[in-house]
Design a protein around this motif. Structure first.
Motif, short mmCIF file in Angstrom:
data_model
loop_
_atom_site.label_atom_id
_atom_site.label_comp_id
_atom_site.label_asym_id
_atom_site.label_seq_id
_atom_site.Cartn_x
_atom_site.Cartn_y
_atom_site.Cartn_z
N GLY A 285 1.00 -1.27 0.10
CA GLY A 285 -0.05 0.13 0.11
C GLY A 285 0.90 1.12 0.06
N GLY A 286 1.97 1.18 -0.64
CA GLY A 286 2.87 2.42 -0.74
C GLY A 286 4.36 2.05 -0.10
N PRO A 287 5.44 2.83 -0.31
CA PRO A 287 5.03 4.21 -0.93
C PRO A 287 5.08 4.04 -2.47
CG PRO A 287 7.54 3.44 -0.71
CD PRO A 287 6.67 2.22 0.02
N GLY A 288 4.48 4.99 -3.21
CA GLY A 288 4.26 5.18 -4.49
C GLY A 288 4.80 6.64 -4.79
N GLU C 99 7.81 -10.75 0.65
CA GLU C 99 6.15 -10.75 0.93
C GLU C 99 5.57 -9.56 1.46
OE1 GLU C 99 8.72 -12.79 2.01
OE2 GLU C 99 7.87 -14.96 2.30
N PHE C 100 6.42 -8.75 2.15
CA PHE C 100 5.99 -7.45 2.43
C PHE C 100 6.11 -5.99 1.40
CE2 PHE C 100 4.24 -7.98 6.48
CZ PHE C 100 5.22 -8.38 7.36
N LEU C 101 7.34 -6.35 0.81
CA LEU C 101 7.75 -5.37 -0.40
C LEU C 101 6.93 -5.50 -1.55
CD1 LEU C 101 10.15 -3.41 -0.85
CD2 LEU C 101 11.26 -4.94 -1.84
N THR C 102 6.72 -6.63 -2.00
CA THR C 102 6.12 -6.49 -3.37
C THR C 102 4.62 -7.19 -3.19
OG1 THR C 102 6.48 -8.91 -3.61
CG2 THR C 102 8.26 -7.21 -4.21
N SER C 103 3.90 -7.02 -2.27
CA SER C 103 2.36 -7.43 -2.04
C SER C 103 1.65 -6.11 -2.23
CB SER C 103 2.29 -7.85 -0.74
OG SER C 103 2.37 -6.91 0.42
N TYR C 104 0.40 -6.13 -2.57
CA TYR C 104 -0.35 -4.81 -2.94
C TYR C 104 -1.27 -4.39 -1.69
CZ TYR C 104 -3.25 -1.72 -5.46
OH TYR C 104 -3.76 -0.52 -6.00
#
Lengths: 489, 128, 442
Positions: A285-288, C99-104
């Motif tokens: 959910g970010g950063p973007g 798993e944290f870095l590339t999840s939505y």
């Protein structure tokens, strides 16, 4: 069907405060090396700091196990429409972590951060080129902030030209929710324009609503239906002739890299999502980062600061008539570094190939799934395809259920119920970063689920069955909000 | 299935004129079913003056928000406080315990502009 | 070993794969798929440099990074909203997990319990830090959090003026101005004196505490002033200060925001950071941003889910509490890991180290002839020094010695420089700074 073994372990049900044991420490700090100074009066100090007490191994295990409960691009196919969940190159993370990138103070003298400013200046140029615009600001920290900036620029433009009555923003009914929300934050009234049966904007409806109150239109190209507006040039023309400006939501740029430039099509200003098209990680959910690109007549209003090259060095400056700052500093630099590295790794031809493969992959999925699922519009799509589960709804199974059942097959679900104008919408965006084997496995899963709907609908409507938790009681979550740990619970 | 002693609006509200002339207002069974489980309802303050069809509040489910419109001109006399802690009453009993607003000084001539029970049922049938 | 000029390691498709897919679709070339784009605009040329191999890319970025070395090595006495603080190794180790870095964003909670529970922990710890009831999942940064807080106060009170204490950070004020201008909301400055009588129609009083200059404000007094005017008290604070200074929630603040960067986040030339946002529970429905809540699944297991989504843009669209969508979830996770690692004792210790070192620095600097502390009150880890020469000159010399000096605030205080001292500054660093200042003061 389970694809991550660790998911067989039951999730830890305790919270950090519930694991806490007085006296445990997670890290040691050095002792005070200066003489102790007089403290402020005690009424200014806090007497209790309710944070957990854990040893370091406990912290590591807690968060590592937590991470294992997630699906992610690194572990699963993640075809969320309009999110562009492509591979996030590890080298980008590596270079963004270089001390010379990660440890610079934003207010350090500019002479000591020329490398960073040079990177930003080049990135501005690349994005201007890709979008076909005159100038770019990297100050905006997300797509929605890019949109807000864009509408504020349009507002400033009209005010400066003595047209304060231009308070209406036109937005298609298929638009992402941030578009009307940003327009409202920008002080505009929103008028919705319907789409026609081919998935294009209804040009007749558009012509009927343009008048002297028109400030502009916000368009996503290709649209959230994954379709390219056939009348895009005429739409821009109609709006311009009525005195309005055209804003482009660049969320779907993955379809257009090197294929068309929005600036050439008639757009006046747009934003780009680096965390979509340019591979920077979504982070849950970010950063973007949502850089704003503008044509010459709008460039002076860009949010600041931007980086300029005065011939001798790079400098941060505010554009002449800037709508102002939108962040305390200069934007999400750590994200900018990753996008820069991505563009340098691909080059122009590589970027063009991204959109080719993205569009190819989506059309391949469409070709293979259009018999089992309804297509909302029977035409070639771009980088994403919108299926409708309306056929399955008649058999008692909804789009939501199909999405949940896909989780059992080891795929993250596509985007559900968006765009709002398609019944039981499932928006699927594979991206260019997936192999044909993965696409075929996904196709097989979708066909298998379509079969299940006919033969064993309960297994679909009660899915997921193999994930760490099953369907959640969202009603209870909203009726009885429990939003934090409380002592004595 | 829709009580005869009430009138209905096309925005799916019902109105019941009580013995003292005040009007009780709520949403119909069709509306609550479309919404799904209600999680929150925002109602007007007592004393608010409303014109017919004016927005008077909102009903929220998990994934949607619907506006509430007053079917009659009038003044808000009281609102159903039970809905604050028990919004599910709107789902369980939309025509009785799930009542929302009680209006005073209503313009009773407007009742004719609303639908009867059978007209409302036909209207629903058209919606399909 | 000649590779196709368009070979990309990030894209699996081989020419054979493409052929097969084109056949399945029923077109003969990929360009047939772009037929909806008018011919005149098709395949424009791009002026992007040719692609680099990974090795060349590393070299290129290392060269750019090397140009920034003076900003990175050597002691740093620069703060003003971004801080060089200690970052435990655990933070990056967890944040770099794929798993944290590339999840939505966790819209499918069944496969996002990692992210969702981490958000719940983040919300919990943010509330505990500031002694507040409810927190969201984070916003872009401290400045936009404050701006959103002011707008929220306008919604809650249905008023349109925003008073701000004049010790607010100039860049925060600029962001507040950008966000309020288009909504016909008018910010106006007040001093500690004029704050006692706020204008009618004031939605909130905005206070930075510790303020831009590093000093504590009289929150008890200011809270009273807000109440008298029927306005909300909105405080922008610092999370490290919260380790030892009485939290704004305990004074009755209605909305408390902060910049989360000092909590284990690299300075990274200004971002990405994370905005902390908390408020009283009675304002919950006007809270912007995402919120994670705890519930149960169909088997009765505790589980976490995004909740109260009807406040947000994807449902309420133009009537949403904010347009925010993507925020700073990963950065929030880093702050959560930091707080879990430092913990109750560790954060207090960091705060005390900052406090004592900063006060030591202030005491030896003000003893140097020509230097003084022009402001009164209690400061935390930043303070203003009035110098015998323009700070620009002083900083230029310091930079040559490999020291990053404080922020030049001479536009607000004559020859003023805003110095910051954290736990990362050793006594030797501080003594060296003092020695350099003494030299420059001759």
């Amino acid at each position: 069907m389970k694809s991550v073994d660790s998911m067989t372990d039951a999730p830890d049900q305790k919270l950090l405060m519930e694991h806490s044991v007085p006296g445990r420490r997670g890290v040691r700090l050095p002792p005070l090396d200066v003489p102790e100074q007089p403290l402020p009066e005690s009424s200014l100090l806090r007497d209790n700091l309710p944070l957990p007490e854990l040893s370091q191994p406990e912290v590591v295990r807690y968060f590592t196990r937590l991470s294992q409960l997630n699906y992610s691009v690194d572990t699963h196919f993640y075809p969320l429409g309009s999110c562009t969940m492509k591979y996030n190159p590890k080298v980008n993370d590596q270079v963004a972590s270089l001390p010379g990138m990660a440890s610079i103070h934003p207010l350090a003298p500019e002479e000591s951060s020329q490398g960073a400013l040079k990177l930003m200046h080049r990135l501005q140029d690349y994005l201007s080129d890709i979008s076909g615009m005159a100038a770019t600001s990297l100050a905006t920290m997300a797509g929605a902030q890019g949109e807000l900036s864009g509408v504020l620029m349009i507002r400033a433009y009209h005010l400066e030209r003595g047209q304060p009555q231009r308070r209406t923003m036109l937005i298609p009914d298929s638009a992402h929710g941030t578009n009307p929300a940003s327009a409202a934050m920008g002080g505009f009234q929103v008028t919705s324009i319907p789409s026609d049966s081919h998935g294009n904007m209804d040009l007749t409806a558009l012509k009927e609503v343009v008048n002297d109150d028109l400030a502009g239109i916000m368009l996503t190209v290709p649209s959230t239906l994954g379709l390219f507006e056939n009348d895009i040039v005429e739409i821009c023309d109609v709006v311009h002739r009525a005195g309005g400006l055209v804003y482009g939501d660049g969320a779907n740029m993955n379809a257009l890299l090197g294929q068309a430039k929005l600036g050439e099509l008639g757009f006046d200003v747009m934003h780009i999502n680096l965390h979509k098209t340019f591979s920077t990680p979504h982070g849950g959910g970010g950063p973007g980062s949502g850089p704003v690109c503008a044509g010459e007549w709008l460039a002076p209003y860009l949010p600041g600061p931007i980086v300029e090259d005065n011939g001798q060095e790079y400098q941060l400056t505010m554009p002449a008539k800037s709508i102002g700052k939108v962040s305390a500093f200069h934007g999400n630099f750590g994200v900018l570094v990753r996008a820069y590295a991505y563009i340098r790794a691909l080059g122009g031809e590589g970027l063009r190939q991204v959109s080719e493969d993205a569009v190819l992959n989506a059309n391949y999925l469409m070709a293979k799934l259009k018999d089992a699922y309804d297509l909302s519009y029977d035409r070639l799509c771009m980088h994403e395809v919108v299926l409708s589960a309306s056929r399955q709804k008649k058999q008692g199974v909804r789009g939501l259920d199909i999405a949940k059942r896909l989780l059992d097959y080891g795929f993250h679900a596509p985007t559900m119920y968006f765009p709002l104008i398609v019944d039981e919408a499932l928006m699927i965006e594979p991206t260019e970063a997936e192999s044909k084997e993965t696409l075929d496995a996904f196709i097989e899963a979708m066909l298998s689920i379509a079969n299940e709907v006919a033969e064993d609908p309960d297994i679909v409507s009660h899915a997921p069955h193999t994930t760490p938790v099953s369907r959640l009681d969202e009603v209870r979550a909203a009726r009885q909000p429990d939003l934090r740990w409380q002592p004595g619970r | 299935m829709y009580p005869d002693n009430r009138r209905y609006s096309r925005e799916h509200e019902w109105v019941l004129i009580e013995s003292d002339g005040r009007a009780l207002v709520g949403i119909t069974d069709y509306a609550q079913e479309q919404l799904g489980d209600v999680v929150f309802v925002e109602l007007p303050e007592a004393g608010t003056q409303l014109d017919q069809s004016q927005k008077m509040g909102e009903v929220e489910s998990v994934k949607a928000v619907s506006d509430l419109f007053t079917p009659l001109t009038g003044e808000v006399a009281e609102v159903n406080q039970a809905l604050v802690d028990h919004p599910e009453l709107i789902n369980d009993d939309p025509h009785d315990k799930g009542w929302m607003v009680r209006l005073a000084s209503v313009d009773a001539t407007q009742l004719d502009s609303l639908l009867s029970a059978s007209e409302y049922e036909s209207f629903l049938a058209e919606l399909g | 070993m000649a590779e196709s000029p368009t070979f990309s390691p990030y894209t699996p498709n081989t020419p054979a794969d493409r052929e097969e897919m084109l056949r399945a679709i029923g077109v003969s070339s990929i360009q047939d798929l772009f037929g909806d784009i008018p011919q005149t605009f098709r395949t424009p040329s791009l002026s992007i440099p040719p692609p680099l191999s990974e090795m060349e890319l590393q070299r290129e970025l290392e060269a750019l990074a090397a140009e920034n070395h003076r900003a990175v090595q050597g002691p740093c006495f620069l703060g003003a909203g971004a801080y060089r603080q200690f970052i435990p190794a655990v933070v990056q180790a967890i944040a770099s997990r794929g798993e944290f870095l590339t999840s939505y964003t966790p819209y499918q909670p069944e496969v996002s319990q990692g992210t969702l529970k981490a958000i719940y922990e983040f919300q919990t710890m943010t509330c505990q830090l500031f002694d507040m009831e409810v927190a969201n999942a984070g916003m872009y940064d401290g400045a936009t959090s404050l701006a959103e807080g002011a707008l929220m106060a306008c919604r809650v009170t249905r008023r349109y003026k925003v008073a701000y204490l004049d010790t607010l950070s100039p860049s925060y004020l600029q962001v507040l101005t950008t966000y309020t201008a288009a909504q016909d909301v008018q910010p106006y400055p007040v001093s500690a004196d004029s704050a006692a009588t706020l204008e009618p129609d004031t939605a909130c009083l905005v206070v930075q505490h510790p303020n831009f200059f590093g000093y504590l404000e009289d929150l008890a007094d200011l809270e009273q002033a807000a109440r008298r005017a029927g306005a909300l008290l909105v405080v922008s604070t610092d999370p490290i200060a919260a380790g030892m200074i009485r939290p704004p929630g305990s004074y009755g603040a209605d909305i408390v925001t902060a910049e989360g960067q000092p909590l284990g986040i690299p300075m990274s030339f200004g971002g990405p950071y994370v905005g902390l946002f908390t408020c009283k529970s009675e304002y919950l429905r006007q809270l912007p941003g995402r919120i994670a809540g705890r519930t149960v699944d169909s088997q009765g297991q505790p589980a976490y889910v995004l909740t109260l989504q009807t406040r947000e843009q994807h449902i309420r669209r133009e009537r949403a509490t904010s347009n925010i969508c993507t925020a700073e979830a990963l950065i929030g996770l880093m702050a959560t890991v930091y707080l879990a690692t430092l913990g109750k004792e560790g954060l207090r210790e960091v705060a005390e180290l900052c406090y004592h070192k900063a006060h030591y620095a202030a005491s030896i600097i003000q003893d140097i002839p020509g230097y003084s502390l022009p402001l009164n009150g209690t400061f935390f880890r930043e303070f203003v020094v009035q110098c015998p020469r323009p700070p620009a000159e002083i900083n230029a010399t310091l930079l040559k010695q490999g020291i990053l000096g404080g922020l030049d605030v001479s536009d607000m205080i004559p020859n003023g420089v805003l110095l910051c001292v954290t736990e990362m500054n050793t006594r030797d660093d501080i003594d060296a700074l003092a020695a350099a200042l003494r030299e420059l003061g001759r």
